[in-house]
Scaffold this active site. Structure first.
Site, PDB file in Angstrom:
ATOM      1  N   ALA A  65      22.557   5.979   7.841  1.00 59.57           N
ATOM      2  CA  ALA A  65      21.397   7.184   8.660  1.00 59.57           C
ATOM      3  C   ALA A  65      21.764   7.753   9.593  1.00 59.57           C
ATOM      4  CB  ALA A  65      20.427   6.760   8.169  1.00 59.57           C
ATOM      5  N   GLY A 108      23.538   3.842   4.575  1.00 53.58           N
ATOM      6  CA  GLY A 108      22.223   5.307   3.592  1.00 53.58           C
ATOM      7  C   GLY A 108      23.662   6.618   3.011  1.00 53.58           C
ATOM      8  N   GLU A 111      23.777   3.331  -0.404  1.00 52.61           N
ATOM      9  CA  GLU A 111      22.391   3.707  -0.778  1.00 52.61           C
ATOM     10  C   GLU A 111      22.221   5.394  -0.949  1.00 52.61           C
ATOM     11  OE1 GLU A 111      20.884   2.447   2.933  1.00 52.61           O
ATOM     12  OE2 GLU A 111      20.301   1.060   1.736  1.00 52.61           O
ATOM     13  N   GLU A 131      24.681  -2.157   7.934  1.00 53.71           N
ATOM     14  CA  GLU A 131      23.496  -2.448   8.644  1.00 53.71           C
ATOM     15  C   GLU A 131      23.361  -3.575   9.817  1.00 53.71           C
ATOM     16  OE1 GLU A 131      23.221  -0.859   5.748  1.00 53.71           O
ATOM     17  OE2 GLU A 131      22.167   0.851   5.247  1.00 53.71           O
TER      18      GLU A 131
END
Ligand code: DAK
Length: 257
Positions: A65, A108, A111, A131
């Site tokens: 992200a 992300g 993911e 993270e």
């Protein structure tokens, strides 16, 4: 045309989407996720598209992200985060999605790769959920899909230490189906896309749905769903064509009906 993505049609029936924020290692900001979700919606409606390959650059599939964007969000901002809806739309894409991963697939980015149905990785690819180093935890399926893909012990290790694994390790664990030389990752993913694109689209779609269901339901429910899907396909012209072509010793011509 989206700003953060490139779209190509290098093979009949196959589309190639390239994440294109190289200066930020393809960090997944709201704009990119929104454009990706919208593009997948378009490709869902496009009968000429039967499989999609998603890739990044040689250096990064996606480094997670966008941390700068994340820094601006408080709890209420996260609750109302439009990215949640974008992630959900990406996850609903019903056609085969193949990730061709080189370089970093972190947070992300990992993911997003796991939203794909098949992951092909180049030597040197790194998969991780870092993270925890930022004082947060995975927020787009990292605790759920990673555990299903690699098992409890390794998922715990990756999420709790934040340490990444390489492509070969990811393949041994079953996260990645094939490892290639980095320059051939996209080519290999496109070749797989081409094979899938030559099959009956309805059968591909229902098989994908049944396989995904297997990850989150009990055996009896999954078997029931499989039987229903199998029965539905009996009404398709492509099934009749597939069987007739076998009997007539010729290649089938599937139309998606
Ligand atoms: N966000 C923003 N910018 C990033 C970035 C990121 N994730 N990763 C890299 N960049 C930027 C760098 O800031 C740098 O920009 P400039 O300084 O040049 O302006 C540029 O990309 C090149 O990066 P580096 O200079 O750092 O390159 P290196 O080769 O030295 O290092 C690296 C590569 C990948 C090891 C390093 O960049 C790195 O550690 N990046 C951060 C990786 C990371 O922590 N990723 C996880 C982020 S958290 C949610 C859904 C999802 C998520 C959360 C919520 N909801 C739906 C609620 C997911 C969270 C995450 O992914």
């Amino acid at each position: 045309m989206p700003d953060t993505l490139l779209l190509d049609a290098p093979e009949a029936g196959v589309r190639l989407i390239t994440l294109n924020r190289p200066a930020a290692l393809n960090a997944l900001n709201t704009q990119l996720l929104g454009e990706l979700a919208a593009l997948l919606d378009e490709l869902e409606a496009d009968d000429g598209c039967r499989a999609v390959v998603l890739t990044g650059s040689q250096k990064a599939f996606a480094a997670g992200a966008d941390i700068n964007e994340m820094a601006e969000r408080d709890a209420v901002g996260i609750l109302n985060d439009p990215r949640v809806a974008h992630w959900q739309r990406i996850g609903r894409f019903p056609k085969p999605l193949i990730a061709a991963v080189n370089g970093f697939a972190l947070g992300g980015g990992c993911e997003l790769a796991m939203q794909a149905d098949i992951i092909i990785a180049g030597e040197g690819a790194r998969f991780g959920q870092p993270e925890i180093n930022l004082g947060i935890m995975p927020g787009a399926g990292g605790t759920q899909r990673l555990l299903r893909a690699v098992g409890k012990a390794m998922a715990m290790q990756m999420v709790l230490t934040g340490e990444a694994i390489d492509a070969r390790h990811a393949q041994r664990l079953g996260l990645v189906s094939e490892v290639t030389q980095p320059e051939f990752t996209v080519e290999r993913a496109l070749a797989i896309g081409r094979v899938i694109a030559s099959k009956a689209p309805l059968a591909v779609r229902l098989a994908k749905e049944a396989l995904l269901k297997a990850m989150d339901c009990d055996l009896a429910t999954g078997l029931r769903l499989e039987r229903h899907a199998f029965t539905v396909l009996a009404a398709s012209r492509d099934r009749a064509e597939g069987i007739r072509a076998f009997q007539e010793k010729r290649a089938p011509v599937f139309t998606g009906n």
